[in-house]
Design an enzyme around this catalytic site. Structure first.
Site, PDB file in Angstrom:
ATOM      1  N   LYS A  68      -1.368   6.128   5.108  1.00 39.41           N
ATOM      2  CA  LYS A  68       0.007   6.128   4.570  1.00 39.41           C
ATOM      3  C   LYS A  68       0.439   7.498   4.045  1.00 39.41           C
ATOM      4  O   LYS A  68       1.608   7.849   4.129  1.00 39.41           O
ATOM      5  CB  LYS A  68       0.122   5.117   3.428  1.00 39.41           C
ATOM      6  CG  LYS A  68       0.001   3.685   3.866  1.00 39.41           C
ATOM      7  CD  LYS A  68       0.188   2.757   2.685  1.00 39.41           C
ATOM      8  CE  LYS A  68      -0.174   1.342   3.051  1.00 39.41           C
ATOM      9  NZ  LYS A  68       0.066   0.391   1.995  1.00 39.41           N
ATOM     10  N   ASP A 105       6.464  -1.205   0.964  1.00 40.52           N
ATOM     11  CA  ASP A 105       5.507  -1.856   0.050  1.00 40.52           C
ATOM     12  C   ASP A 105       6.136  -2.221  -1.302  1.00 40.52           C
ATOM     13  O   ASP A 105       5.997  -3.352  -1.771  1.00 40.52           O
ATOM     14  CB  ASP A 105       4.314  -0.923  -0.227  1.00 40.52           C
ATOM     15  CG  ASP A 105       3.282  -0.968   0.888  1.00 40.52           C
ATOM     16  OD1 ASP A 105       3.203  -1.993   1.588  1.00 40.52           O
ATOM     17  OD2 ASP A 105       2.559   0.033   1.054  1.00 40.52           O
TER      18      ASP A 105
HETATM   19  P1  NAP Z   1      -6.359   3.348  -3.443  1.00 41.95           P
HETATM   20  O1  NAP Z   1      -5.320   4.373  -3.181  1.00 41.95           O
HETATM   21  O2  NAP Z   1      -7.748   3.581  -2.940  1.00 41.95           O
HETATM   22  O3  NAP Z   1      -6.420   3.142  -5.056  1.00 41.95           O
HETATM   23  C1  NAP Z   1      -7.428   2.387  -5.621  1.00 41.95           C
HETATM   24  C2  NAP Z   1      -7.168   2.173  -7.115  1.00 41.95           C
HETATM   25  O4  NAP Z   1      -8.199   1.296  -7.595  1.00 41.95           O
HETATM   26  C3  NAP Z   1      -7.250   3.447  -7.957  1.00 41.95           C
HETATM   27  O5  NAP Z   1      -6.350   3.350  -9.031  1.00 41.95           O
HETATM   28  C4  NAP Z   1      -8.699   3.403  -8.466  1.00 41.95           C
HETATM   29  O6  NAP Z   1      -8.912   4.094  -9.691  1.00 41.95           O
HETATM   30  C5  NAP Z   1      -8.858   1.910  -8.713  1.00 41.95           C
HETATM   31  N1  NAP Z   1     -10.256   1.496  -8.733  1.00 41.95           N
HETATM   32  C6  NAP Z   1     -11.123   1.425  -7.693  1.00 41.95           C
HETATM   33  N2  NAP Z   1     -12.320   0.991  -8.135  1.00 41.95           N
HETATM   34  C7  NAP Z   1     -12.202   0.784  -9.467  1.00 41.95           C
HETATM   35  C8  NAP Z   1     -13.085   0.344 -10.473  1.00 41.95           C
HETATM   36  N3  NAP Z   1     -14.355   0.037 -10.203  1.00 41.95           N
HETATM   37  N4  NAP Z   1     -12.640   0.240 -11.745  1.00 41.95           N
HETATM   38  C9  NAP Z   1     -11.364   0.550 -12.043  1.00 41.95           C
HETATM   39  N5  NAP Z   1     -10.473   0.989 -11.141  1.00 41.95           N
HETATM   40  C10 NAP Z   1     -10.885   1.100  -9.857  1.00 41.95           C
HETATM   41  O7  NAP Z   1      -5.944   1.929  -2.860  1.00 41.95           O
HETATM   42  P2  NAP Z   1      -4.451   1.348  -2.657  1.00 41.95           P
HETATM   43  O8  NAP Z   1      -3.948   1.723  -1.321  1.00 41.95           O
HETATM   44  O9  NAP Z   1      -3.630   1.689  -3.845  1.00 41.95           O
HETATM   45  O10 NAP Z   1      -4.752  -0.226  -2.599  1.00 41.95           O
HETATM   46  C11 NAP Z   1      -5.126  -0.892  -3.786  1.00 41.95           C
HETATM   47  C12 NAP Z   1      -5.048  -2.391  -3.601  1.00 41.95           C
HETATM   48  O11 NAP Z   1      -3.726  -2.794  -3.264  1.00 41.95           O
HETATM   49  C13 NAP Z   1      -5.930  -2.933  -2.487  1.00 41.95           C
HETATM   50  O12 NAP Z   1      -6.529  -4.072  -3.040  1.00 41.95           O
HETATM   51  C14 NAP Z   1      -4.960  -3.326  -1.389  1.00 41.95           C
HETATM   52  O13 NAP Z   1      -5.436  -4.413  -0.618  1.00 41.95           O
HETATM   53  C15 NAP Z   1      -3.767  -3.739  -2.206  1.00 41.95           C
HETATM   54  N6  NAP Z   1      -2.484  -3.680  -1.475  1.00 41.95           N
HETATM   55  C16 NAP Z   1      -1.807  -4.852  -1.278  1.00 41.95           C
HETATM   56  C17 NAP Z   1      -0.608  -4.839  -0.594  1.00 41.95           C
HETATM   57  C18 NAP Z   1       0.133  -6.126  -0.355  1.00 41.95           C
HETATM   58  O14 NAP Z   1       1.029  -6.140   0.493  1.00 41.95           O
HETATM   59  N7  NAP Z   1      -0.148  -7.184  -1.066  1.00 41.95           N
HETATM   60  C19 NAP Z   1      -0.062  -3.638  -0.119  1.00 41.95           C
HETATM   61  C20 NAP Z   1      -0.760  -2.447  -0.365  1.00 41.95           C
HETATM   62  C21 NAP Z   1      -1.987  -2.476  -1.046  1.00 41.95           C
HETATM   63  P3  NAP Z   1      -9.353   5.649  -9.692  1.00 41.95           P
HETATM   64  O15 NAP Z   1      -8.087   6.432  -9.498  1.00 41.95           O
HETATM   65  O16 NAP Z   1      -9.965   5.843 -11.020  1.00 41.95           O
HETATM   66  O17 NAP Z   1     -10.333   5.834  -8.554  1.00 41.95           O
END
Ligand code: NAP
Length: 299
Positions: A68, A105
């Site tokens: 993205k 999104d």
């Molecule tokens: P991302 O860019 O990789 O961000 C991950 C986030 O999770 C960061 O804030 C990270 O914190 C945090 N994190 C990961 N492991 C952690 C832990 N052990 N403890 C605390 N915080 C933790 O991922 P993303 O693209 O934002 O996606 C995140 C989620 O959104 C996924 O579950 C995805 O499936 C979901 N999503 C859903 C939709 C929907 O349509 N429903 C759309 C988009 C995304 P740090 O910055 O500290 O690493």
């Protein structure tokens, strides 16, 4: 006859529910000449694969993790104002020799909340996480809500994101911090949007509440009851359908919880409309998503 091609690029991609969801939407509208498939695309091959899709006559694509943000580096797209500001694109439209970029999104998240009867305009929003999903969601809600607080494990990421959003939106009530004062932040919010990976995959048994420091002599349940009463708690995770965070939130009185299924559907429906100019049936899309999720559970 060659079908109109649509699809989703990502890596990994076999978890994607988008092919089931969009195929059902096309079928319900009798658009049998349209085909939507998932393609595994590594970030380093993104430019090549998009050019190939364009040459093959694709109409629309979705982008998911980790593409993205990467898409901007290809220099191939014309992003709309919101996706440019958010720095992330999840929808591409191939039209008249150009490739237009959009981000549906955050509007999908907004529609999911509206659908659940939660009005967000003028409210205080707490966003947990500062990753890709949080970026567009916090920008969108900062443009229409009273205040937005972003809390994240890596504090600097939350602070940098909040500063960028203040500059982009002019809303000075956007703040970023870590988890230390998380209970207080929950207490002060009207709507909580959980965007981290907690509750899914290897973190499936971990809830956001486990990450917040407890007050002396208080249990997690007591803190949830003290801070969450009457709130809306939205977890963008959709697999599992009920994360431990959502389950634990229900300890509080009058709390409304929702998962990421409807966000997934609305972001898809908005992309579908951009590509085809037609409104898909969200109930048909929901049925397809729930069926695909249940199949995945039994795999
Ligand atoms: P991302 O860019 O990789 O961000 C991950 C986030 O999770 C960061 O804030 C990270 O914190 C945090 N994190 C990961 N492991 C952690 C832990 N052990 N403890 C605390 N915080 C933790 O991922 P993303 O693209 O934002 O996606 C995140 C989620 O959104 C996924 O579950 C995805 O499936 C979901 N999503 C859903 C939709 C929907 O349509 N429903 C759309 C988009 C995304 P740090 O910055 O500290 O690493």
């Amino acid at each position: 006859m060659k079908k109109d091609q649509y699809g989703v690029f990502g890596c990994p991609i076999n978890h994607s529910l988008s092919p089931a969801m969009h195929s059902a939407a096309f079928a319900a509208l009798g658009m049998t000449d349209c085909e939507y498939k998932a393609y595994a695309v590594e970030p380093e091959n993104l430019k090549r694969e998009i050019l190939k899709a364009q040459a093959d006559g694709f109409v629309g694509l979705n982008l998911t993790i980790p593409l993205k943000e990467k898409i901007f580096e290809t220099g191939l797209i014309i992003p709309d104002e919101f996706s440019k500001k958010a720095g992330a694109v999840n929808t591409l439209h191939f039209k008249d020799g150009e490739i237009y970029g959009y981000n549906t999104d955050a509007e999908g998240a907004f529609e999911a909340l509206e659908d659940a009867g939660c009005v967000t305009d003028g409210k205080k929003i707490l966003i947990v996480g500062a990753g890709g999903a949080a970026k567009s969601i916090s920008l969108f809600f900062s443009e229409r809500c009273n205040s937005v607080r972003i809390i994240n494990r890596t504090v600097e990421k939350a602070q940098i994101l909040a500063k960028e959003i203040r500059e982009k939106t002019g809303n000075q009530n956007v703040f970023g911090s870590g988890f230390e004062s998380g209970w207080n932040d929950l207490k002060n919010a009207d709507v909580i949007i959980q965007t981290t990976e907690l509750g899914m995959g290897k973190y499936k048994d971990v809830s956001v509440y486990d990450k917040l420091p407890l007050e002396e002599n208080k249990t997690k349940s007591e803190m949830i009851q003290e801070c969450l009463n009457g709130k809306t708690v939205f977890d963008v995770v959709y697999n599992p359908e009920e994360t431990v965070f959502l389950k634990e939130s229900q300890i509080a009185a009058n709390v409304k919880t929702l998962n990421g299924v409807m966000m997934l559907i609305y972001q898809g429906a908005l992309a579908f409309e951009i590509w085809t100019g037609k409104k898909p049936d969200v109930n048909v899309m929901k049925e397809a998503v729930l069926e695909a999720l249940s199949k995945k559970r039994n795999e």
